[in-house]
Design a protein around this motif. Structure first.
Motif, short mmCIF file in Angstrom:
data_model
loop_
_atom_site.label_atom_id
_atom_site.label_comp_id
_atom_site.label_asym_id
_atom_site.label_seq_id
_atom_site.Cartn_x
_atom_site.Cartn_y
_atom_site.Cartn_z
N ASN A 1 0.73 -1.19 -0.12
CA ASN A 1 -0.06 -0.15 -0.16
C ASN A 1 0.93 1.30 0.07
OD1 ASN A 1 -2.54 -1.44 -0.06
ND2 ASN A 1 -2.98 -1.08 2.03
N ALA A 2 1.83 1.39 0.95
CA ALA A 2 2.80 2.26 0.68
C ALA A 2 3.25 2.72 -0.43
CB ALA A 2 4.11 2.21 1.90
N MET A 3 4.03 1.75 -1.22
CA MET A 3 4.47 1.87 -2.64
C MET A 3 3.50 2.18 -3.51
SD MET A 3 7.60 1.54 -3.55
CE MET A 3 7.41 3.10 -4.73
N LEU A 4 2.17 1.62 -3.50
CA LEU A 4 1.26 2.11 -4.39
C LEU A 4 0.93 3.70 -4.26
CD1 LEU A 4 -1.08 0.99 -6.38
CD2 LEU A 4 -2.54 0.55 -4.47
N PHE A 5 0.81 3.98 -2.96
CA PHE A 5 0.76 5.61 -2.72
C PHE A 5 1.55 6.46 -3.26
CE2 PHE A 5 -3.00 4.39 -0.01
CZ PHE A 5 -3.88 5.64 0.00
N GLY A 6 2.84 5.86 -2.93
CA GLY A 6 3.95 6.56 -3.53
C GLY A 6 3.91 6.83 -5.06
N PHE A 7 3.57 5.64 -5.68
CA PHE A 7 3.66 5.81 -7.25
C PHE A 7 2.30 6.96 -7.68
CE2 PHE A 7 5.98 1.57 -7.85
CZ PHE A 7 6.95 2.15 -8.23
N GLY A 8 1.26 6.68 -7.02
CA GLY A 8 0.06 7.33 -7.32
C GLY A 8 0.20 8.68 -6.99
N MET A 9 0.99 9.14 -6.03
CA MET A 9 1.43 10.52 -5.53
C MET A 9 2.28 11.25 -6.23
SD MET A 9 3.38 11.48 -2.13
CE MET A 9 2.64 10.02 -1.06
N HIS A 10 3.18 10.41 -7.27
CA HIS A 10 4.15 10.89 -8.01
C HIS A 10 3.52 10.92 -9.53
CE1 HIS A 10 7.70 11.76 -5.50
NE2 HIS A 10 6.93 10.85 -4.46
N GLY A 11 2.22 10.53 -9.54
CA GLY A 11 1.83 10.55 -11.04
C GLY A 11 2.06 9.30 -11.88
N LEU A 12 2.83 8.55 -11.16
CA LEU A 12 3.28 7.17 -12.14
C LEU A 12 2.08 6.01 -12.06
CD1 LEU A 12 6.92 7.03 -10.65
CD2 LEU A 12 6.16 8.13 -12.76
N SER A 13 1.05 6.44 -12.77
CA SER A 13 0.02 5.59 -12.91
C SER A 13 0.14 4.07 -13.52
CB SER A 13 -1.27 6.17 -13.56
OG SER A 13 -0.81 6.46 -15.22
N SER A 14 1.06 3.91 -14.53
CA SER A 14 1.32 2.69 -14.86
C SER A 14 2.10 1.74 -14.10
CB SER A 14 1.99 2.62 -16.39
OG SER A 14 3.29 3.51 -16.18
N GLN A 15 3.08 2.40 -13.12
CA GLN A 15 3.71 1.71 -12.24
C GLN A 15 2.85 1.44 -10.97
OE1 GLN A 15 4.84 4.43 -13.83
NE2 GLN A 15 6.99 4.62 -13.60
N ALA A 16 1.92 2.01 -10.66
CA ALA A 16 0.92 1.94 -9.66
C ALA A 16 0.16 0.62 -9.82
CB ALA A 16 0.08 3.12 -9.38
N LEU A 17 -0.55 0.81 -11.01
CA LEU A 17 -1.31 -0.35 -11.60
C LEU A 17 -0.49 -1.66 -11.93
CD1 LEU A 17 -3.60 1.44 -14.12
CD2 LEU A 17 -3.90 1.13 -11.46
N GLN A 18 0.60 -1.60 -12.31
CA GLN A 18 1.30 -2.90 -12.12
C GLN A 18 1.70 -3.47 -10.97
OE1 GLN A 18 2.58 -4.46 -15.21
NE2 GLN A 18 2.98 -5.94 -13.60
N LEU A 19 2.03 -2.48 -10.26
CA LEU A 19 2.17 -2.80 -8.73
C LEU A 19 1.21 -3.76 -8.11
CD1 LEU A 19 4.61 -2.51 -6.31
CD2 LEU A 19 2.92 -0.83 -5.29
N TYR A 20 -0.12 -3.17 -8.19
CA TYR A 20 -1.23 -3.84 -7.95
C TYR A 20 -1.44 -5.03 -8.27
CZ TYR A 20 -6.12 -4.93 -7.51
OH TYR A 20 -7.58 -5.57 -7.19
N ASP A 21 -1.31 -5.46 -9.62
CA ASP A 21 -1.52 -6.57 -10.48
C ASP A 21 -0.39 -7.67 -9.78
OD1 ASP A 21 -3.37 -5.87 -12.19
OD2 ASP A 21 -1.72 -5.40 -13.68
N ASN A 22 0.95 -7.03 -9.63
CA ASN A 22 1.99 -7.95 -8.79
C ASN A 22 1.57 -8.32 -7.28
OD1 ASN A 22 3.56 -7.41 -11.06
ND2 ASN A 22 4.84 -5.89 -9.99
N MET A 23 1.13 -7.45 -6.78
CA MET A 23 0.41 -7.47 -5.34
C MET A 23 -0.65 -8.68 -5.40
SD MET A 23 -1.52 -4.72 -3.02
CE MET A 23 -2.95 -5.35 -2.00
#
Length: 628
Positions: free
Chosen positions: A408-430
């Motif tokens: 969750n912390a990393m997901l928020f980090g990517f989202g906060m920095h506008g890195l949507s593709s990384q955030a969504l990929q992280l969710y899939d990995n999770m």
């Protein structure tokens, strides 16, 4: 010579009991000859004082001499292994017990059961238990096995063991009650307490009552806690240190500081636990000054005292004080623990001071806490909030056993920095790693979709949260979804969603959604919808300034100055003032705050010149095709 040896050994024990362990060791090292009893005296002294590493080190030194260990040696050293939770050393000791021929000694076997229980290996504890003849087993044997199951959370087997005991002694009852208390099982603890009193085989002591008070504290059961307090007074245990500390902690944690202070002042001999409970209580009430006064009165401060202060300052928005206390703690040669690092990293995150965050990270490595998931999660969050997303990602990758908070912390980090593709990929990995997302995960996903304009994805996650994972919507989820739709121009759909949940949500939750929608109306210049939403906001809560400010701004964007002035006047009539905006920057590890409308900064003239210069540069045509 034997007489002298006996005298010196007796003196070692005496010095240790007086707390002069360094003097005892000095005398021990100076002895020209030592027998097994001498080694055992030093070993047991270390073990009893909780200096388990010293005990193990001494045992290894003993092994290099020709002195043979006996059953006293093994019990003391196994106790050290238990204290450290060191299964590796414990199993080696077990092997030595067998090869030395001491496996038939009951005290050694009891120590082995205790060691495996404290190292969370109840199956090995059971194996040792079964190797002891039934006629040889005593109360310590049974209680050690019972503790092994309770400590590992295997309450079904623990209950079978408890009710299968030849005699259920007080210690056994206390093990069961304290075990269930640790998991917040109030009802089970109360039921066990009643059974204990009805059995008439033993009577509760301060440890029993302490466990009952602790479970009331953890579950915030005020009424039950008061009942237990009454029972403690009636039973005559109210002056016992353990019972007194648990009562004090109960009232302090529940915010009843007046009662806590009365208990605090009535304590004859104040222990470290009493002082720490008061500090924590005042901090949770937001009274940092009173916490400071209590802290200053402490004659001896341990890691918990310092951590309470650091965590309290961080939680109450005094991050700079938290960092100052952390620095002072390290200078005082008090070793921080994982909770200390979690607290000080929270302070760095709140202040967004990357320099201090890196300094704390260096200390994390220095003290060997980089493998702790709690500390790792704090590092992920700190780097993300301080603007270093690469550092955050590295900290995330360094966590060996990630929990849901890590993801969750990393997901928020990517989202906060506008890195949507990384955030969504992280969710899939999770999800692929078998992690089940919670409500916090979906807030992170919805924020990411909002910032990236992913409207369809946002709709999908909003629906997924309830239909697949069975999670109920909270005000943050609804506000995020309203924001996604509002930013995308779907104002009618956003208003419908906000209206739907306003019927079942609290005033605060409904206001949050409507404020978000009103902000979207301002972006798209939709005065009609904005006025309607503004009216709904005033009906919900006329004492909040945000609705007035947003509606006034909406009129201003459309050039409707008269209407904007009417809204501002209505706001003034309610006695409301707009909270001024502020921003801050970190330069050379120092944070400077700028408040809207405040021109008192000593370098304001120079700052304005630089800002005007930057604005002029950004308006140049060459910046229109600029790519970051």
């Amino acid at each position: 010579m034997p007489s002298t040896l006996h005298q010196l050994t007796t003196k070692i024990v005496s010095l240790s009991k007086s707390g002069l362990i360094s003097s005892a060791r000095k005398l021990f090292d100076e002895m020209p000859q030592k027998d097994t009893i001498t080694w055992n005296a030093m070993l047991s002294s270390y073990s009893q004082l909780g200096l388990h590493k010293n005990a193990l080190s001494l045992f290894h030194l003993m092994r290099t001499t020709k002195t043979k260990p006996d059953h006293f040696t093994f019990t003391s050293t196994l106790n050290a292994c238990s204290g450290l939770g060191s299964l590796q050393n414990g199993t080696k000791m077990h092997a030595l017990v067998i090869t030395s021929g001491y496996q038939s000694f009951l005290p050694v076997n009891n120590s082995l059961i205790d060691m495996y229980g404290k190292c969370l290996v109840p199956c090995s504890a059971r194996k040792v238990f079964e190797e002891i003849a039934q006629s040889q087993r005593n109360e310590v044997t049974w209680c050690s096995l019972l503790f092994a199951y309770v400590n590992s959370g295997q309450f079904n087997i623990a209950s079978e063991t408890f009710y299968g005991m030849p005699k259920r002694v007080l210690v056994a009852w206390n093990i069961m009650i304290s075990g269930f208390a640790r998991y917040g099982e109030v009802e089970v603890c109360i039921a066990l307490f009643k059974d204990m009193r009805e059995s008439l085989c033993c009577y509760p002591d301060q440890w029993t009552f302490s466990s009952l008070m602790n479970v009331c504290t953890e579950s915030l059961e005020y009424a039950r806690g008061c009942t237990v307090h009454c029972l403690i007074i009636k039973s005559g245990w109210s002056l016992a240190v353990e019972a007194k500390n648990s009562i004090l902690s109960f009232y302090a944690k529940l915010g009843c500081m007046d009662v806590a202070m009365k208990e605090f002042e009535s304590v004859g001999l104040l222990s470290q636990v009493s002082w720490n409970a008061m500090i924590d209580g005042y901090m949770k009430k937001g009274n940092t000054y009173e916490a400071f006064i209590v802290f200053e009165c402490l004659s001896e401060r341990n890691v918990i005292s310092w951590t309470c202060m650091i965590a309290g300052f961080a939680r109450n928005g005094e991050g700079e004080q938290a960092l100052s206390y952390f620095s002072e703690m390290v200078r005082s040669c008090i070793c921080p623990d994982d909770f200390t690092f979690g607290a000080v990293l929270h302070a760095c995150s709140s202040l967004a001071v990357l320099g201090y965050g890196k300094m704390v990270h260096g200390n994390v490595i220095r003290y060997g806490f980089q493998a702790y998931v709690y500390v790792g999660n704090g590092l992920v969050n700190m780097y993300a909030k301080c603007g270093d997303i690469k550092g955050s990602s590295c900290a995330f990758n360094d966590i060996l056993e990630k929990d849901l908070v890590s993801w969750n912390a990393m997901l928020f980090g990517f989202g906060m920095h506008g890195l949507s593709s990384q955030a969504l990929q992280l969710y899939d990995n999770m999800v692929a790693h078998g992690m089940k997302p919670d409500k916090v995960t979906f807030i992170g996903l919805l924020i990411t979709c909002s910032h990236a304009g992913l409207i369809d994805k946002g709709r999908l996650f909003f629906d997924l949260m309830n239909s697949v994972y069975g999670l109920t919507y909270e005000m943050d989820h609804v506000a995020c979804m309203v924001d996604i739709l509002g930013r995308g121009g779907y104002l009618a759909e956003a208003k419908e969603l906000a209206s739907k949940f306003s019927e079942i949500d609290t005033v605060e939750a409904s206001s949050s959604s409507y404020e978000t929608l009103l902000g979207a109306c301002s972006i798209h210049g939709d005065v009609g919808t904005g006025v309607s939403v503004g009216n709904d906001l005033h009906i919900l809560d006329a004492r909040k300034d945000m609705g007035y400010v947003l509606l006034s701004n909406l009129y201003c964007t459309r050039g409707q100055w008269k209407e904007a002035e009417i809204v501002r006047k209505a706001m003034m009539d309610q006695g409301l003032k707009k909270m001024p905006g502020y921003s801050w920057i970190e330069v050379k590890n120092r944070v400077t705050v700028f408040l809207a409308g405040n021109v008192s900064h000593p370098y304001m003239e120079e700052l304005c010149k630089i800002l005007n210069s930057l604005e002029s540069e950004m308006r140049k045509p060459c910046f229109t095709k600029f790519e970051a």
